[in-house]
Design an enzyme around this catalytic site. Structure first.
Site, PDB file in Angstrom:
ATOM      1  N   THR A   1      40.515 -53.056  -7.972  1.00 56.66           N
ATOM      2  CA  THR A   1      41.608 -53.881  -8.488  1.00 56.66           C
ATOM      3  C   THR A   1      41.498 -53.915 -10.006  1.00 56.66           C
ATOM      4  O   THR A   1      40.395 -53.879 -10.544  1.00 56.66           O
ATOM      5  CB  THR A   1      41.473 -55.307  -7.913  1.00 56.66           C
ATOM      6  OG1 THR A   1      41.748 -55.247  -6.518  1.00 56.66           O
ATOM      7  CG2 THR A   1      42.416 -56.304  -8.577  1.00 56.66           C
TER       8      THR A   1
ATOM      9  N   ASP B   1      44.830 -62.473  -3.148  1.00 57.60           N
ATOM     10  CA  ASP B   1      44.947 -63.462  -4.223  1.00 57.60           C
ATOM     11  C   ASP B   1      45.682 -62.949  -5.456  1.00 57.60           C
ATOM     12  O   ASP B   1      46.222 -63.730  -6.231  1.00 57.60           O
ATOM     13  CB  ASP B   1      43.553 -63.918  -4.657  1.00 57.60           C
ATOM     14  CG  ASP B   1      42.718 -62.741  -5.162  1.00 57.60           C
ATOM     15  OD1 ASP B   1      42.708 -61.684  -4.489  1.00 57.60           O
ATOM     16  OD2 ASP B   1      42.090 -62.857  -6.226  1.00 57.60           O
TER      17      ASP B   1
ATOM     18  N   GLY C   1      40.061 -61.552  -1.478  1.00 61.00           N
ATOM     19  CA  GLY C   1      41.135 -62.437  -1.888  1.00 61.00           C
ATOM     20  C   GLY C   1      41.249 -63.735  -1.121  1.00 61.00           C
ATOM     21  O   GLY C   1      41.649 -64.764  -1.676  1.00 61.00           O
TER      22      GLY C   1
END
Ligand code: ASP
Length: 354
Positions: free
Chosen positions: A218, A249, A272
């Protein structure tokens, strides 16, 4: 008298006291922090070539953001410029190079937030927009909404003229092999190779990534511009083999992404579900705003105490309008870079680096 005055000034400065002029000058130095995901990133399983590639990519992306800030550009522009490069880079789990869902698709999430006015934009489950971070920004600036999902979000992207691509644009052999391996290991059905993907290589690609590689990648950026505004942005493919339209998230404002000039800007990475439950990004800023913690104290409190209490894993980067920078993670590594105007770039991968 004179020498006494001199001493007074020196003592005051040594203790950090500044006249308003100096304080203003200091707050006008730009700064940027970038992450490329946290996870099981260990020297033992990382070959030097892969590590060098990650470091080079982070350096290149950070330089793009730094250039925008150095020209007097906004934190938002710097974030978008940096994240677009990382979204195009197959090394990271964002845009091209995103992990696959259990059905063999790439479903992308992103968010951006402007700390100067609390405006925010987020997208989840997009499959056709080349740069999800640009779409998140368009949601913020060109729609009355904060969050759009799925086909509707892609349709909005097309309407506002953002580049649309065939879903196979996001395909990488490395992520595909990683999905196949995980599904086989878990005894779950392996979907057909996606339409439009290049033909399968004759022999499965050699191990080109360390184990658990799907757990990171990410990307996120926080920045402070010369006008004194901060912002945050994050982009991801989520977690590998996700099902049922799962959203993490990253696009949840206050969980994976948050920015307010009253406190701080945060971009998170990790599992997340834990970050959503804790409202991690907003929690860090609350500790700064209402408990008077330094940015680093707040980041460490959330990652090493609150996240660990839930047995969650991951990390975050943060920035404050007064120029404080922080990163914190409870994984063996997090790809990261930071720079303050006039100072050298600082890069890190493993947890034993500063
Ligand atoms: N936080 C992302 C998610 O849960 C994944 C990650 O940061 O690695 O979707």
């Amino acid at each position: 008298m004179r020498s006494a005055l001199k001493i007074c000034i020196c003592v005051g400065m040594a203790a950090g006291a500044m006249n308003p002029m100096m304080a203003q000058q200091q707050s006008r130095r730009w700064a940027i922090v970038v992450h490329g995901g946290a996870g099981v990133i260990e020297r033992a399983t990382m070959d030097p070539k892969t590590e060098a590639a990650y470091r080079a990519s982070l350096t290149q992306a950070e330089a793009a953001g730094a250039k925008v800030l150095d020209r007097g550009g906004s934190a938002l522009d710097a974030i978008e410029a940096t994240i677009q490069i990382l979204e195009d880079d197959p090394l990271f789990n964002a845009g091209r190079g995103a992990v696959f869902t259990a059905e063999g698709k790439n479903e992308l999430d992103a968010a951006i937030m402007d700390g100067s006015n609390l405006k925010a934009g987020a997208v989840a489950g997009v499959t056709r927009t080349r740069h999800p971070i640009a779409l998140a920004r368009a949601v913020m600036e060109k729609s009355p909404h904060v969050m759009l999902i799925g086909a509707g979000a892609d349709a909005f992207a097309a309407e506002v003229g953002l580049e649309q691509v065939d879903p196979s644009f996001f395909f990488t052999e490395r992520r595909w092999q990683s999905l196949v391996k995980q599904l086989q290991k878990e005894g779950r059905p392996v979907p057909a190779r996606p339409a439009g993907a290049p033909p399968a290589p004759p022999a499965p690609a050699a191990e080109i990534e360390p184990p658990n590689a799907h757990k990171y990648g990410t990307v996120g950026v926080v920045a402070l511009d010369r006008a004194g505004n901060i912002a945050a942005g994050t982009s991801t493919g989520g977690v590998q083999a996700k099902r049922w339209g799962r959203v993490g998230d990253t696009p949840i404002i206050g969980a994976g992404t948050y920015a307010s000039n009253q406190s701080c800007a945060v971009s998170a990475t990790g599992t997340g579900e834990y970050f959503i439950r804790l409202g991690v990004a907003r929690e860090v800023c609350n500790l700064v705003q209402y408990k008077g913690m330094t940015l680093q104290q707040a980041a460490d409190q959330v990652i090493h105490k609150e996240l660990e209490a839930l047995h969650g894993d991951g990390g975050l980067i943060a920035i404050a309008p007064d120029g404080q920078l922080a990163w914190s993670f409870n994984t063996p590594g997090m790809y990261r870079a930071r720079q303050v105007e006039g100072a050298k770039l600082q890069l890190g991968v493993y947890n034993d680096e500063p």
